[in-house]
Design an enzyme around this catalytic site. Structure first.
Site, PDB file in Angstrom:
ATOM      1  N   GLY A 109       0.804  -1.216   0.000  1.00 48.47           N
ATOM      2  CA  GLY A 109       0.000   0.000   0.000  1.00 48.47           C
ATOM      3  C   GLY A 109       0.832   1.258   0.000  1.00 48.47           C
ATOM      4  N   LEU A 112       4.207   2.574  -4.444  1.00 49.72           N
ATOM      5  CA  LEU A 112       5.403   2.396  -5.275  1.00 49.72           C
ATOM      6  C   LEU A 112       5.299   1.141  -6.136  1.00 49.72           C
ATOM      7  CD1 LEU A 112       8.185   3.283  -2.643  1.00 49.72           C
ATOM      8  CD2 LEU A 112       7.050   4.806  -4.288  1.00 49.72           C
ATOM      9  N   GLY A 113       4.104   0.582  -6.212  1.00 52.02           N
ATOM     10  CA  GLY A 113       3.907  -0.610  -7.043  1.00 52.02           C
ATOM     11  C   GLY A 113       4.445  -1.873  -6.412  1.00 52.02           C
ATOM     12  N   SER A 114       4.451  -1.948  -5.080  1.00 51.18           N
ATOM     13  CA  SER A 114       5.119  -3.051  -4.389  1.00 51.18           C
ATOM     14  C   SER A 114       4.492  -4.411  -4.687  1.00 51.18           C
ATOM     15  CB  SER A 114       5.153  -2.792  -2.884  1.00 51.18           C
ATOM     16  OG  SER A 114       3.862  -2.556  -2.369  1.00 51.18           O
ATOM     17  N   GLU A 147      -2.473 -11.035 -11.967  1.00 51.70           N
ATOM     18  CA  GLU A 147      -3.129 -10.092 -11.043  1.00 51.70           C
ATOM     19  C   GLU A 147      -4.541  -9.737 -11.477  1.00 51.70           C
ATOM     20  OE1 GLU A 147      -0.946  -6.925  -8.853  1.00 51.70           O
ATOM     21  OE2 GLU A 147       0.504  -7.213 -10.476  1.00 51.70           O
ATOM     22  N   ASP A 159       3.066  -0.893 -13.424  1.00 48.37           N
ATOM     23  CA  ASP A 159       3.975  -1.416 -12.397  1.00 48.37           C
ATOM     24  C   ASP A 159       4.725  -2.651 -12.872  1.00 48.37           C
ATOM     25  OD1 ASP A 159       2.818   0.580 -10.931  1.00 48.37           O
ATOM     26  OD2 ASP A 159       1.641  -0.755  -9.651  1.00 48.37           O
TER      27      ASP A 159
END
Length: 341
Positions: A109, A112-114, A147, A159
């Site tokens: 969250g 940064l596209g984690s 995803e 991302d």
């Protein structure tokens, strides 16, 4: 044998949100982003006990399964089980036995596209272990499918491509999942100036980007004029900012950062809030020239642009906010994997 991999996190500089299917399928999307020296990591240790063990060290979560061709998609670690199922169904056609450990330099969250970066890191580890025939576009596309289709998480596509390719990229998104990644060759002094001018401040507020994006998608599907016009503006800002950074026009870069944030706030009610607006005004009052929330919005990291001579004073001022201050460097290399005998 041990297989390790890593994939870099990214800063969304401009155009984020136009990489969502219900927009780019109609209008095409443009996104400008850059990867930084923060990573998602994966380690795979093959075993012969017919078991699958997932450990997300940063989330303090662990799950164990009997090795089968299809695992139930976990509510705790849906990415891990979803990737396993896709790798088995598309490539090995038989169960795999191993222990996997993952962790990220940024909290979930973060903006940064984690999460998507972790998917890329895990796929890269499988590619190294199993010698899968996957190029850069293949890895990024597979990560998107897992995803968006397999797990059903709402979101964009920048991302996955950023984590796979690395560096500064201007990305184009079109219907039928066609993506073009255009690497930008920035002069060294421009990269140095950007690094000296940027601060990341973690607000301490995590958020589910999928929830924010779902609201954005609903507005677009309903033909909300304000929403669509804001998306068009963000797309335009990606083009303008690309030209600005290639020329070393930092005033133009700062203006685009601000204009893009103003447009983004029109996409969903949860993108900004009184806390973030107060924080934005605080950094401006203490020397920042512009700022925006990275990623979908709602929390996570604020990306702040300032005169390098004012950066230390601004960092010191931010200490009273009790958040995490980072001064990232840009990276040029995308996801990597290696093995230990």
């Amino acid at each position: 044998m041990i297989i390790r991999s890593k994939a870099p996190l990214r800063l969304g500089l401009a155009g984020g949100g136009t990489d969502i299917a219900n927009y780019y399928n109609r209008y095409g999307g443009y996104v400008l982003n850059a990867t930084i020296d923060m990573y998602a990591y994966c380690t795979i240790e093959p075993t012969d006990n017919s078991k699958v063990e997932f450990t997300a060290a940063d989330l303090n979560k662990n799950e164990n399964y009997k090795a089968e061709e299809r695992l139930p998609v976990s509510t705790a670690l849906p990415l891990h089980t979803g990737i396993y199922n896709r790798i088995v169904s598309d490539f090995t056609k038989k169960p795999l036995s191993f222990k996997m450990t993952t962790y990220s330099d940024a909290p979930a969250g973060s903006g940064l596209g984690s999460s998507s970066t972790m998917v890329v890191a895990i796929i890269k580890a499988f590619e190294e272990w199993l010698n899968l025939p996957l190029g850069e576009y293949d890895i990024a596309s597979l990560a998107c499918k897992i995803e968006r289709e397999d797990i059903g998480l709402a979101g964009g596509r920048q991302d996955q491509y950023a984590a796979t390719f690395g560096g500064f990229n201007f990305m184009e998104f079109y219907e039928n999942e066609r993506v073009i990644v255009n690497p930008l060759r920035l002069k060294r002094w421009i990269r140095n100036e950007l690094e000296a001018s940027l601060i990341l401040f973690y607000t301490g507020v995590s958020r589910e980007s999928a929830n924010i994006i779902s609201e954005q998608i609903q507005h677009t599907e309903k033909g909300d004029i304000k929403n669509i016009e804001s998306m068009h503006e963000m797309k335009k800002q990606a083009v303008i900012m690309k030209e600005a950074i290639l020329k070393g026009d930092f005033k133009g870069f700062s203006d685009c950062l601000l204009d893009g944030w103003k447009a983004k706030k029109n996409l969903a009610s949860s993108i900004s809030n009184s806390f973030l607006e107060d924080l934005y005004q605080f950094v401006i009052d203490n020397g920042a020239e512009s700022a925006k929330i990275s990623g979908a919005g709602g929390g996570g990291f604020m990306m702040i642009y300032c005169n390098p001579c004012r950066r230390i004073a601004l960092i010191n001022a931010l200490k009273e906010k009790k958040g995490m201050v980072l001064t990232p460097s840009f990276t040029e290399i995308g996801t990597q994997a290696w093995r230990l005998a």
